[in-house]
Design a protein around this motif. Structure first.
Motif, PDB file in Angstrom:
ATOM      1  N   TYR A 102       0.564  -1.392  -0.115  1.00  0.00           N
ATOM      2  CA  TYR A 102      -0.217   0.135  -0.077  1.00  0.00           C
ATOM      3  C   TYR A 102       1.140   1.236   0.110  1.00  0.00           C
ATOM      4  O   TYR A 102       1.374   1.135   0.490  1.00  0.00           O
ATOM      5  CB  TYR A 102      -1.103   0.344   1.363  1.00  0.00           C
ATOM      6  CG  TYR A 102      -1.769  -1.668   1.357  1.00  0.00           C
ATOM      7  CD1 TYR A 102      -2.962  -1.060   0.798  1.00  0.00           C
ATOM      8  CD2 TYR A 102      -1.462  -2.403   2.004  1.00  0.00           C
ATOM      9  CE1 TYR A 102      -3.779  -2.381   0.988  1.00  0.00           C
ATOM     10  CE2 TYR A 102      -2.263  -3.422   2.274  1.00  0.00           C
ATOM     11  CZ  TYR A 102      -3.346  -3.064   1.308  1.00  0.00           C
ATOM     12  OH  TYR A 102      -4.176  -4.242   1.566  1.00  0.00           O
ATOM     13  N   THR A 105      -1.751   3.378   4.926  1.00  0.00           N
ATOM     14  CA  THR A 105      -1.949   3.359   5.378  1.00  0.00           C
ATOM     15  C   THR A 105      -2.205   4.067   7.162  1.00  0.00           C
ATOM     16  O   THR A 105      -1.749   4.895   6.911  1.00  0.00           O
ATOM     17  CB  THR A 105      -1.084   1.111   6.033  1.00  0.00           C
ATOM     18  OG1 THR A 105       0.176   1.734   6.415  1.00  0.00           O
ATOM     19  CG2 THR A 105      -0.898   0.675   4.692  1.00  0.00           C
ATOM     20  N   ASP A 116      -9.952  -0.929   1.231  1.00  0.00           N
ATOM     21  CA  ASP A 116      -8.950  -1.471   0.066  1.00  0.00           C
ATOM     22  C   ASP A 116      -9.076  -0.454  -0.578  1.00  0.00           C
ATOM     23  O   ASP A 116     -10.271  -0.901  -1.576  1.00  0.00           O
ATOM     24  CB  ASP A 116      -8.074  -2.965  -0.283  1.00  0.00           C
ATOM     25  CG  ASP A 116      -7.521  -3.748   0.757  1.00  0.00           C
ATOM     26  OD1 ASP A 116      -7.208  -3.127   1.503  1.00  0.00           O
ATOM     27  OD2 ASP A 116      -7.756  -4.463  -0.093  1.00  0.00           O
ATOM     28  N   ARG A 126      -5.084   1.261   2.038  1.00  0.00           N
ATOM     29  CA  ARG A 126      -6.101   0.636   3.389  1.00  0.00           C
ATOM     30  C   ARG A 126      -6.505   2.141   3.971  1.00  0.00           C
ATOM     31  O   ARG A 126      -6.093   2.042   5.069  1.00  0.00           O
ATOM     32  CB  ARG A 126      -4.485  -0.459   3.785  1.00  0.00           C
ATOM     33  CG  ARG A 126      -6.089  -1.011   5.509  1.00  0.00           C
ATOM     34  CD  ARG A 126      -5.752  -2.576   6.080  1.00  0.00           C
ATOM     35  NE  ARG A 126      -5.974  -3.272   4.984  1.00  0.00           N
ATOM     36  CZ  ARG A 126      -5.778  -4.684   4.348  1.00  0.00           C
ATOM     37  NH1 ARG A 126      -5.832  -5.167   5.683  1.00  0.00           N
ATOM     38  NH2 ARG A 126      -6.695  -5.132   3.926  1.00  0.00           N
TER      39      ARG A 126
END
Length: 138
Positions: A102, A105, A116, A126
């Motif tokens: 990612y 996050t 997601d 995320r």
């Protein structure tokens, strides 16, 4: 509506197309339920939708059961900021490129569900979903 249902609805959404799900009407429903959606945008912004609706810089943000706690001072050492921080128990910290999966996050101590955000076939962010009432005030 609970946070997992919201996360499930958002899971797999394409970056830039979140508005197809997070419509004005749906965000009003989230606001009534006290639910907050957090996701990354661009390379330096956090989008908050629902009970908190804002676009802020990607740094640490603090919450209590009433919502986002804002520092109205220009200086973190001002007495108003110090007083405000005594009321804060919860945070959302943006984390940029910490994992290979990612770009975005979040580190948080708020009970939450995850989803997601995709960019084409790659995971971009995320995101998290939480409920203000899941937080206890001091």
């Amino acid at each position: 509506m609970n946070i997992q249902e919201v996360a499930d609805k958002l899971n797999g959404v394409q970056y830039g197309s979140e508005g197809k799900i997070l419509t004005l009407e749906y965000c009003k429903e989230l606001r009534r339920e006290g639910i907050v959606v957090v996701r990354g945008y661009s390379d330096d912004l956090i989008e908050f939708d629902g009970a908190v609706s804002d676009e802020l810089g990607a740094y640490d943000h603090y919450f209590n059961s009433k919502g986002l706690v804002r520092n109205e001072c220009d200086d973190d050492r001002c007495p108003y900021f110090e007083k405000m921080m005594k009321e804060v128990l919860y945070y959302v910290k943006a984390v940029w490129c910490e994992t290979p999966e990612y770009a975005w996050t979040y580190d948080t101590n708020i009970p939450h569900a995850v989803f997601d955000v995709m960019e084409d076939d790659e995971k971009y962010c995320r995101g998290i979903v939480f409920k203000l009432s899941d937080m206890e005030d001091k």
